[in-house]
Design an enzyme around this catalytic site. Structure first.
Site, PDB file in Angstrom:
ATOM      1  N   GLN A 127       3.083   6.455  -0.514  1.00 17.27           N
ATOM      2  CA  GLN A 127       3.393   5.319   0.359  1.00 17.27           C
ATOM      3  C   GLN A 127       4.492   4.462  -0.270  1.00 17.27           C
ATOM      4  OE1 GLN A 127       2.279   4.731   3.508  1.00 17.27           O
ATOM      5  NE2 GLN A 127       3.765   3.073   3.533  1.00 17.27           N
TER       6      GLN A 127
ATOM      7  N   ASP B 119       6.312  14.281   3.937  1.00 19.32           N
ATOM      8  CA  ASP B 119       7.241  13.221   4.351  1.00 19.32           C
ATOM      9  C   ASP B 119       8.673  13.750   4.433  1.00 19.32           C
ATOM     10  OD1 ASP B 119       6.159  10.875   5.160  1.00 19.32           O
ATOM     11  OD2 ASP B 119       6.065   9.969   3.168  1.00 19.32           O
TER      12      ASP B 119
ATOM     13  N   LYS C 194      -2.644   5.795   8.877  1.00 16.79           N
ATOM     14  CA  LYS C 194      -2.407   7.232   8.685  1.00 16.79           C
ATOM     15  C   LYS C 194      -3.738   7.957   8.457  1.00 16.79           C
ATOM     16  CE  LYS C 194       2.247   6.466   6.939  1.00 16.79           C
ATOM     17  NZ  LYS C 194       3.112   6.234   5.782  1.00 16.79           N
TER      18      LYS C 194
END
Ligand code: NAP
Length: 299
Positions: free
Chosen positions: A97, A120, A53
């Site tokens: 994460q 997200d 990422k």
């Protein structure tokens, strides 16, 4: 019939080129998009996802800042790190994460992410806004799948889509997006899960089958109708002594079998995966542009 491959890598590349123009426009206005990443512990898969990422952000010209805490970090420290990223003016998107070493902490930590920076799309505010069709960051994998369909000219309006898997990360938001009264929606959606009595009964009726169960080769050729479109979200490690790492990646579909029956199919790897990171960049850019906090366009 031999299916055409939906090339996620190529579609992701095209989208990243499109975004480069938007990033350049933002920079001309003095806005440098930034992504904050919180990593807890040293799980090899998580570390490798975070590196991928950050690399993708760097290539796109997006600044990134990582906070890496030990697996033993207490809940308060994880929350404090999340707040630190929330309050950093140079950061427009905050990513936690997953999984966290202690999965019981996940709900609270995700809720600590500022909804304005929730790239997200997993905060309850984002999920609620998505449900209501209000401006919101769409979760990256479902949004990436919509882009794959759109850019492969697969019409969802009027189509019967069967999704296998109902997680809040993939299946549920995808079912919401596809059933929405919108250009990328207007589908009739069936959502299957582990308690569905006869999955094949449903998938055989589908124009589009989306497999997101995390079960290797769950969907086989006898379970789809001729000409169906198949999107394989699954990423499963399957032991393979002949592979260098001792395993290989396998999707939730029997790719070789389905290829002879489907009209379009995504490979694993190289299908949905590259789109997930691309949509993270997209959401970070949208956040920097004030798309959600300013009430702008959704998705
Ligand atoms: P998850 O949270 O474990 O959810 C799996 C879902 O599949 C659950 O709803 C489960 O049903 C259902 N399921 C499991 N076994 C089933 C079966 N035999 N028949 C029918 N339904 C079944 O997984 P997830 O996070 O959604 O991820 C799914 C897969 O996609 C995983 O392989 C993951 O690695 C992959 N993934 C890939 C990307 C990418 O970027 N390529 C992104 C996200 C996820 P219940 O609810 O009844 O338990």
């Amino acid at each position: 019939m031999t299916a055409k491959i939906i090339d996620g890598k190529a579609i992701a590349r095209t989208m990243r080129e499109e975004m480069a123009e938007e990033i350049a426009r933002l920079k001309q206005r003095g806005i440098h998009p930034g992504l904050g990443v919180l990593l807890v512990g040293d799980d090899p898969a998580s570390c490798s996802y975070v590196s991928a990422k950050e690399k993708a952000c760097g290539e796109a010209g997006i600044h990134s800042r990582q906070i890496h805490l030990p697996a033993s970090a207490p809940y308060d420290e994880i929350l404090a790190a999340t707040h630190d990223l929330n309050s950093d003016a140079a950061i427009h998107g905050v990513l936690v994460q997953l999984p966290l070493p202690d999965p019981k902490m996940e709900r609270g930590v995700l809720q600590a992410v500022s909804p304005d920076k929730d790239v997200d799309g997993l905060h309850p505010v984002s999920a609620g806004r998505l449900m209501l069709g209000l401006p919101a960051p769409w979760p990256c994998t479902p949004h990436g799948i919509l882009q794959l369909l759109k850019r492969s000219r697969v019409k969802t309006a009027g189509a019967h889509v069967v999704i296998v898997g109902r997680s809040s990360l993939v299946g549920r938001p995808l079912a919401n997006l596809l059933s929405m009264k919108s250009e990328q929606g207007n589908a009739t959606v069936t959502l299957c899960h582990s308690c569905t009595k006869d999955i094949a009964y449903h998938t055989r009726q589908a124009d589009i089958v989306i497999a997101a169960a995390g079960r290797p080769k769950l969907i086989t050729a006898d379970m789809i109708r001729e000409g169906a479109v198949v999107i394989d979200v699954g990423v499963n490690r399957v032991e393979d002594a002949s592979a260098k790492k001792g395993y290989r990646l396998c999707g939730d579909t029997d790719f070789e079998g389905l290829r002879e029956k489907a009209s379009l199919i995504t490979p694993v790897p190289g299908g949905v995966g590259p789109m997930t990171i691309t949509m993270l960049i997209y959401n970070t850019v949208q956040s920097a542009a004030g798309a959600w906090s300013g009430g702008g366009a959704h998705g």
